[in-house]
Design an enzyme around this catalytic site. Sequence first.
Site, PDB file in Angstrom:
ATOM      1  N   GLY A 123      -0.081  25.157 100.004  1.00  0.00           N
ATOM      2  CA  GLY A 123      -0.159  23.758 100.385  1.00  0.00           C
ATOM      3  C   GLY A 123       0.152  23.588 101.859  1.00  0.00           C
ATOM      4  O   GLY A 123       0.694  24.491 102.502  1.00  0.00           O
ATOM      5  N   CYS A 124      -0.213  22.426 102.416  1.00  0.00           N
ATOM      6  CA  CYS A 124      -0.001  22.217 103.845  1.00  0.00           C
ATOM      7  C   CYS A 124       1.481  22.205 104.180  1.00  0.00           C
ATOM      8  O   CYS A 124       1.917  22.879 105.121  1.00  0.00           O
ATOM      9  CB  CYS A 124      -0.691  20.938 104.309  1.00  0.00           C
ATOM     10  N   TYR A 125       2.270  21.440 103.422  1.00  0.00           N
ATOM     11  CA  TYR A 125       3.711  21.428 103.704  1.00  0.00           C
ATOM     12  C   TYR A 125       4.314  22.832 103.574  1.00  0.00           C
ATOM     13  O   TYR A 125       4.994  23.308 104.485  1.00  0.00           O
ATOM     14  CB  TYR A 125       4.435  20.453 102.775  1.00  0.00           C
TER      15      TYR A 125
END
Lengths: 365, 365, 365, 365
Positions: D168-170
């Site tokens: 995921g981006c985070y």
Amino acid sequence: MQTHRSPRTSPGPSPAAPPRLRVGVIGASGYSGAELLRLLSGHPRVDIAIATADRSAGRLITEVYPQLTPCQGMRFTALDPRAVAREADAVFVALPPGESTMVVARLVAASRRVIDLGADFRLHNARLYPRWYHWRHRRPALLRQSVYGLPEWHREEIASARLVANPGCYPTAILLGLAPAVSRALAAANVPIIIDAKSGLSGAGRSANLSFQLPETHESLEAYQIGTHRHTPEIEQELARLAGRGMAVTFTPHLVPMSRGLLATMYVTLRRSVTTAALRRLYREVYAAAPFVRVLEGGSANPKDVRGTNQCAIGVTVLTRTRQAVITSAIDNLGKGAAGQAIQNLNLMMGWPETLGLEQAGLIA
Amino acid sequence: MQTHRSPRTSPGPSPAAPPRLRVGVIGASGYSGAELLRLLSGHPRVDIAIATADRSAGRLITEVYPQLTPCQGMRFTALDPRAVAREADAVFVALPPGESTMVVARLVAASRRVIDLGADFRLHNARLYPRWYHWRHRRPALLRQSVYGLPEWHREEIASARLVANPGCYPTAILLGLAPAVSRALAAANVPIIIDAKSGLSGAGRSANLSFQLPETHESLEAYQIGTHRHTPEIEQELARLAGRGMAVTFTPHLVPMSRGLLATMYVTLRRSVTTAALRRLYREVYAAAPFVRVLEGGSANPKDVRGTNQCAIGVTVLTRTRQAVITSAIDNLGKGAAGQAIQNLNLMMGWPETLGLEQAGLIA
Amino acid sequence: MQTHRSPRTSPGPSPAAPPRLRVGVIGASGYSGAELLRLLSGHPRVDIAIATADRSAGRLITEVYPQLTPCQGMRFTALDPRAVAREADAVFVALPPGESTMVVARLVAASRRVIDLGADFRLHNARLYPRWYHWRHRRPALLRQSVYGLPEWHREEIASARLVANPGCYPTAILLGLAPAVSRALAAANVPIIIDAKSGLSGAGRSANLSFQLPETHESLEAYQIGTHRHTPEIEQELARLAGRGMAVTFTPHLVPMSRGLLATMYVTLRRSVTTAALRRLYREVYAAAPFVRVLEGGSANPKDVRGTNQCAIGVTVLTRTRQAVITSAIDNLGKGAAGQAIQNLNLMMGWPETLGLEQAGLIA
Amino acid sequence: MQTHRSPRTSPGPSPAAPPRLRVGVIGASGYSGAELLRLLSGHPRVDIAIATADRSAGRLITEVYPQLTPCQGMRFTALDPRAVAREADAVFVALPPGESTMVVARLVAASRRVIDLGADFRLHNARLYPRWYHWRHRRPALLRQSVYGLPEWHREEIASARLVANPGCYPTAILLGLAPAVSRALAAANVPIIIDAKSGLSGAGRSANLSFQLPETHESLEAYQIGTHRHTPEIEQELARLAGRGMAVTFTPHLVPMSRGLLATMYVTLRRSVTTAALRRLYREVYAAAPFVRVLEGGSANPKDVRGTNQCAIGVTVLTRTRQAVITSAIDNLGKGAAGQAIQNLNLMMGWPETLGLEQAGLIA
């Protein structure tokens, strides 16, 4: 020698690879200069040999612009025209109006190919400089050698030029949008064309100015230099050439709260009735061989759609009620409006494919 | 009764205080409706008696709009015209085009004062609705009773009206900007006036739309409905009245990446020569008694300067080269372009000072 | 005398009207100063008697800030403390850190009520100034007279103060968010509270700075002065008072691409288990009598919801997995974080209702 | 066959050119999917063979995304896994959580290389799905085959994987920022790491949502899903692996009014004293061979500096007062946080240079 190679070629040129051109960028820390570095660092036939920026001389390029990862290790230098002439075979000059005249003169004298992104060599008539720029041109003879670098309308001249004057951002969008109608004598002679243009704030250059701080520009939108903007004579000069007669335009630029992007909305009173479909068809024909001009299905061009590219998008609508054409023309003011077009000009001057190093897709979102 | 008092009067009306008007807002959860609540909650002579919003019925106003602290404790209700007529003496209607006709008809029948912020009662000629709005007007007789609520040009009629059609946001800025020139017969008859207008996105209303998501509007700028925007007949109707002859305009609206604010840049070919100074003077004279119109020293109006207010700022420039006037006119599309003007109209209808509840300074930064 | 009356009272004070206070604003052209003018011009009990701004001295206020229509006709003056003391009974001082010390000293000596929006009188311990501000305090004795102007926690002291030090924008949001937990000994002693704060760019002040130009701030988001920001000692001083013991915090401010608004997200390790519901209840009790603090139903405060107001919105969430409370606290950095709170302090000093002139709804959209 | 060649290779593969890989993109009209098309269209070793997008099936890619000029002439198709398996040798899947499980299963069964940009194959423990995602995993056996695609920490596994779960981006920004400290046992065991993350709105996906309209996001900034965000188990899973023990984090994501960009500010209580310089040095050593991770000279990373690239910039600061490290980590949420990293994973799976097609400079301004 402090030559820099773009990483795409990191394995080194194979024996068969064509020789690479050494290019220099003068005024490389402004927005147009930095965009030149961005694009040139991905160009398959050039090496950035030198990049000058007086205020940032000695600093790493990536310190000022971390985005320019391919320039890792390279430093800005102070402007020394002799060093530039020694290091580079072709030079892009991105200096404020009036500051490039002597630098360009020197580089031309040294037989370097020069693409000037400033205003100093755009006007053929030296007498227009005092009137619009408030200074006297110091090398008027050079104006005759200079070619106006709008490739879609001056392709052959550019190909054989030593000095190309890259058009201003507004004139680029405006001329591409008006040229088909004007060159085909569709514009009524007695009604001035009206040009309402809107630009993002990178067009105002990179320097500290209270008016351009975020809290000041936020929700701000205004016209400026109504009827007096310095791109006006450049627009009129080229329209006159296309029309074969003098042309006066009404040109109102605006600043909108965006970073990049330029949209010109133009109102042309038509000499004779024509349908929207027919006018679009004409535009498509005119630009059939122009790789960077896209005539849209609809009437509304949007600079967002060409951001980060060398494209120009053109929308055409005819209003039958008033027999006017409304032309919208959108570019990235730093792309087709400055650095991208400058590289397109270099490609033409070098006899390379016009699109070399300029094919990449634009950023979405 | 679900009456709501603005906190400014929390100690309760003193015996000497004038009676307060009970007002209703229909369609109170859209941007214009919410702006009405914001302004009305600070108005010294009104109580917000009822606020309808079908989608948010039953919810606290401050749950939807936490900014509306003076409305604490009050809830949106579902639209029931009978309830509105019972609770309120004057009603603001802020519904999408075509949806207010029957509601307004009912309120007028119940002898309520009505200010309709929608388009349903702006055009005097019922036949224009099918053409521009694509629906047939269901109460054409009411159009004769309706007054076009541009106070600067219809003050007396508004004062005695029961039904006021609040102008559209674009027409407000445009008509205020053009009226002095047009009413004094300065506009050349044979050249259509060109209007290039730019609006923030709150002008597009409050509903989920992929095109208006931040990543889509970011760095986006485009014209829309070129030559077909529904505010056109409204502009032409009023200009014709001012000119005493039919008027056709070329009107191109644009969306810019702002939340609020509207700027119209207008190009008027002049019938005779006039200087910038003289034209500004004329504009100042015309608006000398208009508390909300400011004729600027310079030529460029900026909606930022009138954000959150009921002001209209107008810049005037004459281009002698082409004998054109370039008029810029800036408003807050939700203020003078909608809710503010609606309250100005209420003030006139009630015989109150025109500026009541509308004097507050705009937000800086 | 150059007294200015707010238009809301234009009919003139009736015989029964209470006398109005003459106030001055020093440093009136910065963002906090201009917000003071905006709010004071709508305050029912004050007249703006003088507004100084050295760089803009002599200019009309509305020339610099057209939004300030109620200040029409009034001019900025150069700073002359004697003139200010003569014209005004109470003075707001909005100067850069270190520049207000002597001005305030003089006004206090002249028995004027003073509210200093700068940092010069916030710290009780003069030795903290060299360490955090890099200058030595020139009137340390005055620090003892100064009251820290956070009304929700120092109401009585403020009421009897002659000199109030208006808290910084970050400390205001942070202290309001932490005080209930800290004062009730809910914060674990051995784990420092972590404060991650985000501010719009108006918080950086109004001056030309390349870093804050729109193209530079566009899509930009970063922390600054990590662990060294000058609001730290102010936060620790007040927390220590609430806790009855020394407190060290970790404070990281960030700049986000907004104009106004400040959000602090705070992480408190709890000494004992408590549910989210119970902690919210505690917060509600603590702030039951605070008209400007709103404890939310949910956990996420948003500065947008308090923009243009003097409100502080607080969200409270307990994470049982890690026994931490996550507190979010949102203000308008120019409102409750500066000008609004300063006026709240004036109201308390004058014995007026705390909310006078501060009740207006915030701007929607 | 509907194969598409990027224009960079327009002269056609020379006899010596290596064969090109046919790739497919499923879910190609979302922001991550479109960014994949943008990057893949410039990748020197792949051809985009098929791009599915159910809602836009049949439409030209350039109609939806005019920026994707290299995709000219190519159309989105409806999702048919069989067709994808036939046309493509490697497939990127960019579908909402829960929707890729069965598609991926089918492609893996057909022996296609798969890089899933969604969440369905990131967690090794199937029981976490009901808890965090509220659905039961339909192919838990496949979770054992799936490799977590964070190249800097799983390079070898990725090289031999058939199924890579793109982080995921985070988690990407967070894990890159924390891994050096955590893997070297610098984080105190008893104090949870605190992660305060901020993301632009493209991270919220491409669909109509009232909350993300410009007027709603304008000047808006808030935390969401405090303590419950679905990226939490993914972060904890990988940190536990690095630490060799269970790890609980406190993770608070925020939305900021930007289009692209993600910044994580992380607070790590240190087990032992270490200087800022020493910790930076450690980070530099750890990432010495990572072409896309840049450890900064200063402490503040900024997503603006990596926009449009596959870079991650990391700032490291040690606060001696509280013995904490403040780590800032910035990525482009669509680049290193999604599409860029997916291509980096493809390069590793294919045995190509890790940086292939990912070297271009980021957009300035």
